[in-house]
Design a protein around this motif. Structure first.
Motif, mmCIF file in Angstrom:
data_model
loop_
_atom_site.group_PDB
_atom_site.id
_atom_site.type_symbol
_atom_site.label_atom_id
_atom_site.label_comp_id
_atom_site.label_asym_id
_atom_site.label_seq_id
_atom_site.Cartn_x
_atom_site.Cartn_y
_atom_site.Cartn_z
ATOM 1 N N SER A 100 32.567 42.529 35.098
ATOM 2 C CA SER A 100 33.924 42.025 35.244
ATOM 3 C C SER A 100 34.822 43.112 35.831
ATOM 4 O O SER A 100 34.438 44.286 35.922
ATOM 5 N N ASP A 137 38.972 39.555 33.478
ATOM 6 C CA ASP A 137 37.671 38.945 33.181
ATOM 7 C C ASP A 137 36.976 38.375 34.414
ATOM 8 O O ASP A 137 35.852 37.861 34.305
ATOM 9 N N ARG A 138 37.623 38.435 35.562
ATOM 10 C CA ARG A 138 37.025 37.895 36.788
ATOM 11 C C ARG A 138 35.952 38.835 37.321
ATOM 12 O O ARG A 138 35.937 40.039 37.049
ATOM 13 N N LYS A 139 35.038 38.309 38.138
ATOM 14 C CA LYS A 139 34.037 39.115 38.823
ATOM 15 C C LYS A 139 34.576 39.499 40.214
ATOM 16 O O LYS A 139 35.314 38.729 40.837
#
Length: 376
Positions: A100, A137-139
């Motif tokens: 993340s 929390d994003r990739k």
């Protein structure tokens, strides 16, 4: 060109006679450079000039052939990258796609054994600073180019390095985003106060962000100074031509004018240090030449419009002063009547400039003066 530091303060980075050669050919040759604490310093030049090699030697990724590298007064010439208090942001960003955003930023802190609570606080604060707190929390693969660039920046800065090295980190972005990120990057640097050493081949980028710029050519620094100094007072024909656009007209200096072979005399005013009859180049920026609204103190020359190039906010005129001698003139498109009545090819015009806006460069050495080089 010398950076002045107080008696008890060492430069953040000092390169002392640093060289790097490959098979007998120098990529960097006897480079001496001081970079002050908290400075945004850019290494600018064309491909192959030695700027990236210099950056890699500061970071410890490339060993110098000769010379000494000091960080905060400490000799780090023989230390590996992981033992130098620097971090690097690469053009590719080198993010971990399976982690993340928050874990990417925390990666270096975890390797150092920093406690979980401190990691959480430092990562959160840094993501907020680069305006990515909501994307923790994003990739990385789900982010835009500008967002990925900020993740890479946060990951480097969260480790609180003494010096941050940036190797053309904006080169992969589109023009509009790149310009926005230039402003954001400079703002972040000012807020944090860490020394940035920035490598770029983009003149506008260096002028926009830097406290000082070192223009490199063939392994050495041609000129080092503030963006304004380097642009307004280039020390050589290379700097004049590389930093934006400059009209360079070869001729002979005679009695306050540059006399063009089989052409006109171009008034430049009295010049101390320029020898009568010497071969020189006149350097003048396109925006310093007028096609109207002349003032009594201007030097005037006749010419013929050969090309008109409209580019939105500006129009560039290519004006022939003599066979083989053409100068460009840049005008802002601020007056609607002038925009609708631009000069056309073949028209005779009179152009003017103020002699103090000209530089007279040595036609042989290509430099404005022959003073010895200082540490830059």
């Amino acid at each position: 060109m010398t950076t002045t530091t107080s008696a008890d303060t060492s430069p953040a980075v000092r390169l002392d006679g640093v060289s790097k050669s490959y098979a007998g050919s120098f990529a960097v040759h006897e480079l001496s450079l001081d970079i002050g604490a908290g400075e945004f310093f850019s290494l600018l030049g064309p491909s192959g000039c030695g700027k990236t090699t210099s950056l890699r030697m500061i970071g410890g990724f490339t060993d110098p052939t000769d010379g000494t590298i000091l960080l905060g007064g400490e000799d780090v010439t023989c230390l590996p990258p992981n033992q130098r208090n620097v971090n690097t942001v690469f053009q590719s960003y080198a993010l971990f796609d399976h982690l993340s955003v928050a874990d990417n930023v925390a990666f270096g802190l975890k390797r150092k054994g920093v406690g979980r609570k401190e990691i959480r606080e430092r990562v959160g604060n840094m993501l907020d600073r680069v305006q990515l707190g909501s994307l923790a929390d994003r990739k990385p693969r789900t982010l835009s180019g500008g967002q990925r660039q900020r993740v890479a920046l946060a990951r480097a800065l969260v480790n609180r390095p003494q010096v941050l090295l940036l190797d053309e980190p904006l080169a992969a972005l589109d023009l509009k985003l790149r310009r926005r990120m230039q402003v954001e990057l400079k703002q972040i640097q000012r807020e944090i106060g860490i020394t940035f050493v920035f490598v770029t081949h983009d003149q506008d980028e260096a002028l926009t962000m830097s406290d000082r710029v070192a223009v490199m050519n063939e392994g050495h620094v041609e000129q080092c100074g503030t963006p304004e100094d380097v642009y307004e007072h280039p020390a050589s024909t290379f700097v004049a031509s590389f930093m934006g656009t400059s009209n360079l007209v070869p001729g002979t200096y005679r009695s306050g004018s540059v006399v063009v072979a089989d052409g006109p005399s171009l008034p430049v005013g009295s010049r101390s240090g320029v020898t009568e009859g010497s071969n020189v180049s006149l350097s003048i920026r396109p925006e310093k030449i007028w096609l109207s609204d002349f003032t009594p103190d201007m030097a005037m020359v006749n010419g013929v419009i050969r090309e008109t190039v409209y580019s939105g906010p500006t129009t560039t005129y290519l004006i022939e002063l003599a066979p083989g001698i053409t100068v460009s003139v840049l005008e802002q498109n601020t007056d609607r009547s002038r925009m609708e009545d631009r000069w056309s090819g073949g028209e005779s015009v009179e152009i003017g400039w103020k002699p103090e806006h000209c530089l007279v460069l040595d036609g042989h050495a290509g430099r404005e003066n022959t003073a010895p080089r200082e540490r830059v």
